[in-house]
Design a protein around this motif. Structure first.
Motif, PDB file in Angstrom:
ATOM      1  N   MET A  89     116.029   3.311   7.964  1.00 24.65           N
ATOM      2  CA  MET A  89     116.547   1.964   8.325  1.00 24.65           C
ATOM      3  C   MET A  89     115.250   1.391   8.818  1.00 24.65           C
ATOM      4  N   LEU A 149     114.200   8.696  24.179  1.00 30.05           N
ATOM      5  CA  LEU A 149     114.406   8.766  23.137  1.00 30.05           C
ATOM      6  C   LEU A 149     114.646   9.568  22.142  1.00 30.05           C
ATOM      7  N   ASN A 150     113.678  10.262  22.475  1.00 31.88           N
ATOM      8  CA  ASN A 150     113.579  11.578  21.577  1.00 31.88           C
ATOM      9  C   ASN A 150     114.830  11.974  21.735  1.00 31.88           C
ATOM     10  N   ALA A 186     117.571   7.902  14.082  1.00 30.28           N
ATOM     11  CA  ALA A 186     117.987   6.185  13.930  1.00 30.28           C
ATOM     12  C   ALA A 186     118.322   6.139  15.592  1.00 30.28           C
ATOM     13  N   MET A 187     119.275   7.317  16.024  1.00 33.58           N
ATOM     14  CA  MET A 187     119.221   7.014  17.355  1.00 33.58           C
ATOM     15  C   MET A 187     117.827   6.798  18.276  1.00 33.58           C
ATOM     16  N   ALA A 188     116.698   7.080  18.094  1.00 33.20           N
ATOM     17  CA  ALA A 188     115.308   7.467  18.708  1.00 33.20           C
ATOM     18  C   ALA A 188     114.516   5.810  18.359  1.00 33.20           C
ATOM     19  N   MET A 189     115.427   4.976  18.083  1.00 28.38           N
ATOM     20  CA  MET A 189     114.435   3.754  17.246  1.00 28.38           C
ATOM     21  C   MET A 189     114.467   3.116  19.129  1.00 28.38           C
ATOM     22  N   PRO A 190     113.567   2.505  19.153  1.00 27.19           N
ATOM     23  CA  PRO A 190     113.629   1.202  20.160  1.00 27.19           C
ATOM     24  C   PRO A 190     114.726   1.086  20.183  1.00 27.19           C
ATOM     25  N   VAL A 191     115.143   0.573  21.903  1.00 22.88           N
ATOM     26  CA  VAL A 191     115.924  -0.354  21.440  1.00 22.88           C
ATOM     27  C   VAL A 191     115.741  -1.928  20.906  1.00 22.88           C
ATOM     28  N   MET A 216     117.748  11.235  22.295  1.00 24.71           N
ATOM     29  CA  MET A 216     119.138  10.821  21.744  1.00 24.71           C
ATOM     30  C   MET A 216     119.413  11.759  20.118  1.00 24.71           C
ATOM     31  N   ALA A 217     118.207  12.063  20.064  1.00 25.26           N
ATOM     32  CA  ALA A 217     117.855  12.182  18.544  1.00 25.26           C
ATOM     33  C   ALA A 217     118.777  14.041  18.668  1.00 25.26           C
ATOM     34  N   THR A 224     112.105  -3.671  16.266  1.00 24.03           N
ATOM     35  CA  THR A 224     111.719  -2.792  17.275  1.00 24.03           C
ATOM     36  C   THR A 224     109.818  -2.896  17.816  1.00 24.03           C
ATOM     37  N   LEU A 235     110.029  -6.266  25.012  1.00 24.31           N
ATOM     38  CA  LEU A 235     111.112  -6.285  25.638  1.00 24.31           C
ATOM     39  C   LEU A 235     111.395  -6.807  27.289  1.00 24.31           C
TER      40      LEU A 235
END
Lengths: 385, 385
Positions: free
Chosen positions: A1, A23-24, B25-30, A26-27, A6, A10
């Motif tokens: 994706m 973030l890492n 995909a979970m680790a992509m920036p918010v 999360m994966a 991104t 922000l």
């Protein structure tokens, strides 16, 4: 994706930038939430959270937004017709009043002009007027206005009454001074995606003994997913959540809390205060008027009035599309009238300075006569502070 | 953060293993959730979800567990005293009845022996008996028992009554046949972490026109975070959620749904059926009795009775600690009596065969006389099917 967005900086008041190590996390592969391994992770995360809230009270992680925790704070304590005093200084203060009404309670509002803060004496007056107010709600940091409420001082008032003291620290915990136990907060709620710099999707709530007494005696409570007694039972018995939690967000929250505790809460608040000062000085130097009253200014978000003739969609459009910086507009009646810069979480000098510089470019492009370089003045503040 | 448990093979009925592209995909920036970029992502994700649900009905993503969506399905449609017919064939069927009670409704239960399925005729009888049943709830796939209900046939019955048809497809959508529109389902709920193979933390709900009529007329609804009309309003007006969503879980869900649609729902269900057959044959070959009645057996989870003398904690302890395979035990009165193997999501032959082989080793270590090699028999089934 692929998601172009991104790459944007922000600078909104949440969700905020998330550090790569968070973030890492999360994966990482998912583990079963009914295992001892998850129980140990959850307990560790909650113990860290309690250090950030500065509380001995029971603390829970909820899969949901900060609003889910606000809902819990109200729906578990009231039944039909119960009175709740809602201090309304902005959109989120109003949300508490709306939640009270959504559970058929009676919302007694203390309305303060948006951009200002509540006076503890005014809270006392209302508590003296009624003898059956079940709780007082207040939003510590109103992201909608960029103003904050004196939650310590209001806590000093509420503690002498039967009413529970409910505080929303969604956009302040980990960025401004919060001390649940010292401030006599019975129920404190927060979210993952603001000053804690974890991704959005988790909320947290603390519950005092005084609050448990009210919850246990509530014989006409409604609700299921957000039933606090279920969370208490599962956590006490098994260190689990009653329903499937977001396992990966728990990983992320755990790492994010490590980073908060490593920096130290005191240091973190000082960093936020310093960045807030630089942001305000930079905007004012350009000739932009701040929105929030001076005595009430937030340290995690700065709100500013649009100069005449500057259209919100133009200004924020240029910032986002040309300069890849996202700032927020106004909410409700402030839409089109103010913009808001979040400086919370892991935000640092470079982000603030880049934002001020690009704000200046956008304003100039729109024909605004910038008085003085905001980034130069902000640099001076940062050097000095 | 180091977490030994992440190396274990997850063979429980959810959360299930998540493919690496989804985890990444979970680790992509918010990104900001009030931006057009998030709106486009959300809309794209919801359009894909509708293809999996096979529906034209309004569909929403909720930050929360499947239980949050079950709560929504009830709390939005009923008011105090309303009757709901709850088909109870296991723990999750019972949860619907508990939710009805939690919102002060009247739960009319159709209790079926755990491990079996409901008879559509029995549903019809109850609907004929009362003239004011507001909704019928049924759990498609009962992970607690390994049995499934005939949701198509029950839908054929319910569609001729005023009652809304509410179906929980938390552990079936994307693994077993679900067709929201053809099955006349008014409200369908699911979770991210089962057959869709996304991480836990998101739920989804579909709402028919018939259901909206009931919701809009509900003049004594309670609840805030799970208020469906707020989700509808924000999605219709801005392609947004009313409260901060889990942005990263939306990324993950989007990729996970791509994988489901690439495989094709028909193919995916066939894969689940094939794995279920191999699992059942393998267990039976070893001399293990299946728990769910033959006519009702789930294709996403297999439940099996412990042979006499085999202790749940010993068996699952060996599997987890020695062989790094996690299977589930029994819930409620089935605790200690059954174990459950999930074969949903991206589970394939190698995982099933490894699990059967290790189940055999664990049983032998505990002194059970294994009749025949389960893995050999399962291989034959896989070759044949």
């Amino acid at each position: 994706m692929k998601l172009e967005a991104t790459k944007k900086l922000l600078m909104i008041p949440g969700p905020t930038m998330v550090p790569p190590e968070v973030l890492n996390a999360m994966a990482m592969p998912v583990i079963g939430h009914r295992t001892k391994d998850y129980g140990a992770l959850l307990e560790d995360t909650i113990e860290k959270l309690k250090k950030v809230f500065i509380t001995e009270n029971d603390t829970f992680l909820i899969t949901g937004s900060g609003t889910a925790a606000m809902d819990m704070a109200i729906s578990n304590i009231i039944k039909r017709g119960d009175k709740v005093l809602n201090i309304v200084t902005g959109n989120f203060g109003e949300r508490f009043a709306n939640i009270v009404k959504a559970y058929k309670g009676e919302a007694i509002r203390l309305d303060i002009e948006w951009g200002d803060m509540a006076d503890p004496e005014a809270v006392k007056e209302i508590l003296d007027k009624y003898d059956d107010i079940k709780a007082v709600t207040v939003v510590h940091n109103e992201t909608s206005t960029g103003a904050r409420n004196p939650i310590k001082e209001i806590g000093e008032v509420v503690k002498d009454y039967d009413a529970l003291y409910i505080v929303d620290t969604v956009s302040s915990l980990g960025g401004d001074y919060v001390n649940v136990d010292k401030f006599h907060i019975d129920i404190c709620v927060t979210g993952s995606q603001k000053c804690l710099a974890a991704p959005p999707g988790l909320a947290a709530i603390t519950v005092s003994e005084k609050a448990w007494e009210v919850i246990k005696k509530n014989d006409d409570k409604v609700g299921f997913y957000l039933d606090l007694l279920a969370y208490k039972k599962y956590y006490e018995e098994k260190k689990q959540t009653p329903y499937t939690p977001s396992v990966n967000l728990t990983y992320a929250m755990n790492v994010a809390l490590d980073l908060v505790l490593e920096e130290g809460i005191e240091n973190r608040v000082k960093r936020h205060e310093r960045l807030a000062k630089a942001t305000r000085a930079g905007l004012e130097a350009m000739g932009i008027e701040l929105f929030a009253k001076e005595r009430a200014r937030s340290v995690t978000v700065t709100s500013a009035k649009y100069p005449e003739g500057i259209k919100d969609s133009d200004f924020r459009g240029i910032l986002s599309n040309k300069y890849n910086i996202v700032v927020a507009g106004g909410q409700k009646h402030l839409a089109g009238k103010i913009f808001r810069i979040g400086h919370m979480g892991i935000c640092g000098e470079k982000e603030i300075l880049a934002t001020l510089a690009c704000v200046e470019l956008a304003l100039k492009e729109l024909g605004f006569e910038v008085k003085e370089s905001g980034v130069e003045v902000a640099k001076e503040v940062l050097l000095r502070e």
